[in-house]
Design a protein around this motif. Structure first.
Motif: not given
Ligand code: NI
Ligand code: MN
Length: 227
Positions: A137, A149, A152, A156, A182-184
Motif C-alpha cells: 500500500y 482501517k 487494512g 493483508k 492499516v496494520k502492515p
C-alpha cells in the motif's frame, strides 16, 4: 520474491524479477534521488497525482521505454495528450494487469500539473498493488483518514509506504495512527527531508511504533528490502 528499492521522496521501484514497476518517479530535481531518469527501465509507472514531485519524469520514461502510466482518469488523459501510454483508472476500482493487481484508494490531497502547476488533473490517489505474491500500500500524498482501517481490513498489507513529512501530508503522529489502522507487516516512511519544509525524524516515527507489532524499516535513498 519481491525487491523494493526506495529512490527518495515518494519514489519506489518494485520488481518480482520479471516485471519492473516504478511508483511516483520524481528523479530529476529530486535532491535525494540516487538514479537518473534516463537510466530507468520499467514496464509500468504508477502515478498517484499530478504534482511535480510525484508525476516527475513519468512522461519522459513512458515515451522512452513504452511503459504504461497507471493513474487516475484525468491525470491519465493529461499524460496521454503528452505522448505517454496510459491506463485510466479511478478511486475504488481495481484491475488485473499481467504483473498483478492494482487498486486505487482515496487520498486527501490535491492534484494539478503543467507549466504553471495549475492544470487540474482530477483526484489524487493511493495504490494497493499485489505483485509477486505480496501486497503493497503506497499511500501517496494524503492526510490521515479513517477509511485506512478498511484498507487494512480488506487487504493483508505486507508493506506500507507512509508519508511522515507533515505540512503537505500526514506528519509523524498521524502516520503512526495510519499504521495502526492499516496494520502492515512492514512500514517504510516516505515524503520527508527532501526539503526543509517537510523535515521529519524517521527514528521518532519508528520509536512511536515500538511494540505495536509493525516492523519499521527506514530506507535511505538507494536502499532496498526484500519481501
Ligand atoms: Ni502532492
Ligand atoms: Mn508531494
Amino acid at each position: 520474491m519481491l525487491k523494493v528499492t526506495f529512490y527518495g521522496h515518494s519514489c519506489v521501484f518494485v520488481t518480482d524479477g520479471r516485471y519492473k514497476i516504478i511508483i511516483d518517479p520524481f528523479l530529476t530535481n529530486n535532491p535525494l534521488a540516487p538514479v537518473k531518469a534516463a537510466d530507468i527501465d520499467v514496464d509500468y509507472i504508477l502515478a498517484t497525482h499530478g504534482h511535480g514531485d510525484h508525476l516527475g519524469d513519468a512522461i519522459e520514461i513512458s515515451r522512452r521505454t513504452n511503459a504504461t502510466i497507471i493513474a487516475p482518469n484525468e491525470l491519465a488523459n493529461w499524460v496521454s495528450q503528452r505522448g505517454a501510454l496510459a491506463h485510466n483508472m479511478h478511486i475504488g476500482g481495481g484491475y488485473d494487469f499481467e504483473f498483478g493487481r492494482v487498486k486505487l484508494t482515496i487520498a486527501h490531497h490535491g492534484s494539478s500539473a503543467g507549466e504553471t502547476g495549475l492544470e487540474y488533473t482530477g483526484n489524487p490517489c493511493g495504490f494497493v498493488v499485489t505483485v509477486g505474491g505480496k501486497t503493497i500500500y503506497h499511500a501517496g500524498d494524503t492526510g490521515l483518514f479513517l477509511d485506512m482501517k478498511l484498507i487494512g481490513e480488506l487487504n493483508k498489507i505486507d508493506l506500507m509506504f507512509a508519508p511522515i513529512g507533515d505540512n503537505f501530508t500526514m506528519g509523524v503522529d498521524d502516520a503512526v495512527k495510519a499504521v495502526e489502522f492499516v496494520k502492515p507487516g512492514v512500514v517504510v516512511p516516505i515524503h520527508y527531508n527532501t526539503w526543509e519544509i517537510i523535515k521529519a525524524d524517521p527514528e521518532a516515527f519508528k520509536k512511536k511504533l515500538d511494540g505495536k507489532g509493525v516492523k519499521v524499516k527506514i530506507l535511505k535513498p538507494g536502499e532496498s528490502l526484500e519481501l
